[in-house]
Motif scaffolding. Structure first.
Motif, PDB file in Angstrom:
ATOM      1  N   ALA A  76       0.671  -1.334  -0.301  1.00  0.00           N
ATOM      2  CA  ALA A  76       0.058   0.166   0.188  1.00  0.00           C
ATOM      3  C   ALA A  76       0.890   1.361   0.189  1.00  0.00           C
ATOM      4  N   LEU A  77       2.057   1.118   0.846  1.00  0.00           N
ATOM      5  CA  LEU A  77       2.690   2.008   0.976  1.00  0.00           C
ATOM      6  C   LEU A  77       3.315   2.703  -0.433  1.00  0.00           C
ATOM      7  N   GLU A  78       3.984   1.424  -1.226  1.00  0.00           N
ATOM      8  CA  GLU A  78       4.252   1.630  -3.014  1.00  0.00           C
ATOM      9  C   GLU A  78       2.879   2.356  -3.465  1.00  0.00           C
ATOM     10  N   GLN A  79       2.353   1.934  -3.496  1.00  0.00           N
ATOM     11  CA  GLN A  79       1.110   2.694  -4.156  1.00  0.00           C
ATOM     12  C   GLN A  79       1.120   3.806  -3.927  1.00  0.00           C
ATOM     13  N   ALA A  80       0.650   4.298  -2.743  1.00  0.00           N
ATOM     14  CA  ALA A  80       1.004   5.285  -2.359  1.00  0.00           C
ATOM     15  C   ALA A  80       2.302   6.250  -2.958  1.00  0.00           C
ATOM     16  N   LEU A  81       3.288   5.944  -3.624  1.00  0.00           N
ATOM     17  CA  LEU A  81       4.182   6.480  -3.332  1.00  0.00           C
ATOM     18  C   LEU A  81       4.297   6.847  -4.813  1.00  0.00           C
ATOM     19  N   SER A  82       2.960   5.716  -5.636  1.00  0.00           N
ATOM     20  CA  SER A  82       2.576   6.108  -7.627  1.00  0.00           C
ATOM     21  C   SER A  82       1.951   7.305  -7.439  1.00  0.00           C
ATOM     22  N   PHE A  83       0.931   7.873  -6.169  1.00  0.00           N
ATOM     23  CA  PHE A  83      -0.002   9.233  -6.245  1.00  0.00           C
ATOM     24  C   PHE A  83       1.508  10.379  -6.352  1.00  0.00           C
ATOM     25  N   ARG A  85       4.731  10.625  -7.145  1.00  0.00           N
ATOM     26  CA  ARG A  85       5.414  10.383  -8.208  1.00  0.00           C
ATOM     27  C   ARG A  85       4.389  11.032  -9.742  1.00  0.00           C
ATOM     28  N   SER A  86       3.543  10.884  -9.381  1.00  0.00           N
ATOM     29  CA  SER A  86       2.776  11.659 -10.002  1.00  0.00           C
ATOM     30  C   SER A  86       2.506  13.397 -10.231  1.00  0.00           C
ATOM     31  N   LEU A  87       2.505  14.145  -9.266  1.00  0.00           N
ATOM     32  CA  LEU A  87       2.752  14.962  -9.174  1.00  0.00           C
ATOM     33  C   LEU A  87       4.597  15.632  -9.695  1.00  0.00           C
ATOM     34  N   LEU A  88       5.259  15.226  -9.521  1.00  0.00           N
ATOM     35  CA  LEU A  88       6.768  14.840 -10.024  1.00  0.00           C
ATOM     36  C   LEU A  88       6.853  14.964 -11.198  1.00  0.00           C
ATOM     37  N   PRO A  89       8.120  16.489 -11.352  1.00  0.00           N
ATOM     38  CA  PRO A  89       8.422  16.247 -13.135  1.00  0.00           C
ATOM     39  C   PRO A  89       9.165  15.253 -13.305  1.00  0.00           C
ATOM     40  N   PRO A  90       9.147  14.997 -14.287  1.00  0.00           N
ATOM     41  CA  PRO A  90       9.375  13.264 -14.883  1.00  0.00           C
ATOM     42  C   PRO A  90      11.374  13.212 -14.972  1.00  0.00           C
ATOM     43  N   GLU A  91      11.898  12.403 -14.954  1.00  0.00           N
ATOM     44  CA  GLU A  91      13.148  11.743 -14.661  1.00  0.00           C
ATOM     45  C   GLU A  91      14.018  12.460 -15.695  1.00  0.00           C
ATOM     46  N   GLY A  92      15.409  12.890 -15.454  1.00  0.00           N
ATOM     47  CA  GLY A  92      15.975  13.217 -16.857  1.00  0.00           C
ATOM     48  C   GLY A  92      15.787  14.529 -17.039  1.00  0.00           C
ATOM     49  N   ARG A 110      -4.175  16.545 -10.907  1.00  0.00           N
ATOM     50  CA  ARG A 110      -4.303  16.695  -9.901  1.00  0.00           C
ATOM     51  C   ARG A 110      -5.148  16.456  -8.891  1.00  0.00           C
ATOM     52  N   LEU A 111      -4.089  15.442  -8.241  1.00  0.00           N
ATOM     53  CA  LEU A 111      -4.821  14.795  -6.875  1.00  0.00           C
ATOM     54  C   LEU A 111      -5.340  15.522  -5.538  1.00  0.00           C
ATOM     55  N   VAL A 112      -6.898  15.626  -5.713  1.00  0.00           N
ATOM     56  CA  VAL A 112      -6.628  16.556  -4.820  1.00  0.00           C
ATOM     57  C   VAL A 112      -7.052  15.831  -3.234  1.00  0.00           C
ATOM     58  N   GLY A 113      -7.000  14.089  -3.547  1.00  0.00           N
ATOM     59  CA  GLY A 113      -6.999  13.657  -1.861  1.00  0.00           C
ATOM     60  C   GLY A 113      -7.082  11.926  -1.969  1.00  0.00           C
ATOM     61  N   VAL A 114      -6.821  11.458  -1.223  1.00  0.00           N
ATOM     62  CA  VAL A 114      -6.554   9.807  -1.190  1.00  0.00           C
ATOM     63  C   VAL A 114      -7.642   9.798  -0.202  1.00  0.00           C
ATOM     64  N   ILE A 115      -8.311   8.616  -0.851  1.00  0.00           N
ATOM     65  CA  ILE A 115      -9.715   7.682  -0.315  1.00  0.00           C
ATOM     66  C   ILE A 115      -9.145   6.414   0.048  1.00  0.00           C
ATOM     67  N   GLY A 116      -9.300   5.823   1.743  1.00  0.00           N
ATOM     68  CA  GLY A 116      -8.310   4.729   1.606  1.00  0.00           C
ATOM     69  C   GLY A 116      -7.712   4.659   2.420  1.00  0.00           C
ATOM     70  N   VAL A 129       3.294   9.932   4.494  1.00  0.00           N
ATOM     71  CA  VAL A 129       3.835  10.244   3.620  1.00  0.00           C
ATOM     72  C   VAL A 129       2.928  10.898   2.474  1.00  0.00           C
ATOM     73  N   LEU A 130       1.840  11.260   2.573  1.00  0.00           N
ATOM     74  CA  LEU A 130       1.006  11.809   1.121  1.00  0.00           C
ATOM     75  C   LEU A 130       1.496  13.392   2.140  1.00  0.00           C
ATOM     76  N   ARG A 131       0.928  13.468   3.067  1.00  0.00           N
ATOM     77  CA  ARG A 131       1.186  14.674   4.303  1.00  0.00           C
ATOM     78  C   ARG A 131       1.982  15.491   3.377  1.00  0.00           C
ATOM     79  N   LEU A 132       3.350  14.956   3.238  1.00  0.00           N
ATOM     80  CA  LEU A 132       4.357  15.882   2.608  1.00  0.00           C
ATOM     81  C   LEU A 132       4.070  16.398   1.223  1.00  0.00           C
ATOM     82  N   PHE A 133       3.018  15.891   0.232  1.00  0.00           N
ATOM     83  CA  PHE A 133       3.282  16.264  -0.683  1.00  0.00           C
ATOM     84  C   PHE A 133       2.208  16.782  -0.833  1.00  0.00           C
TER      85      PHE A 133
END
Length: 133
Positions: A76-83, A85-92, A110-116, A129-133
């Motif tokens: 679940a933590l790995e999956q949350a990190l994919s949220f 990654r979608s907010l960060l600029p592309p690598e390279g 434009r991720l505004v919240g996470v349910i679950g 983790v998500l609170r940081l972003f």
């Protein structure tokens, strides 16, 4: 690989235990109907109702990115990190196309919240983790 994506002006994330915990070395096991699929369907139904009533959010559509936690806190933590990654600029950096022009990238989600997630221990970990972003 266990994800649902619905386009919208604003995106809600969802973390649900669609699958049970898998055996050692395998993150996901069998499908969980009651605690997984039913919760997933409830979120999709709610999005349908909100998007279908122009009085609720006029001129806005809610989208979703729903991920499977496989009833495993580390997954679940790995999956949350994919949220995240979608907010960060592309690598390279920006890069360039063969003709020298700048690549066209879709706007950031434009991720505004996470349910679950389903379990409090997982929700607390994901929220930290998500609170940081």
């Amino acid at each position: 690989p266990h994800a649902i994506r619905l386009e919208g002006d604003l995106t809600l994330g969802g973390l649900f235990p669609v699958h049970a915990r898998g055996p050692a070395g395998v993150p996901c096991g069998p499908v969980k109907k009651e605690k997984g699929i039913h919760r997933l369907e409830a979120m999709l139904y709610a999005l349908d109702r909100v998007n279908g009533d122009p009085r609720v959010l006029p001129n806005l559509t809610l989208g979703a990115r729903i991920l499977d936690t496989c009833s495993r806190d580390t997954y679940a933590l790995e999956q949350a990190l994919s949220f995240v990654r979608s907010l960060l600029p592309p690598e390279g950096g920006e890069g360039s196309c063969p003709d020298g022009s700048a690549p066209r990238r879709p706007p950031p989600e434009r991720l505004v919240g996470v349910i679950g997630a389903s379990a409090s221990s997982v929700s607390i970990m994901v929220a930290n983790v998500l609170r940081l972003f």
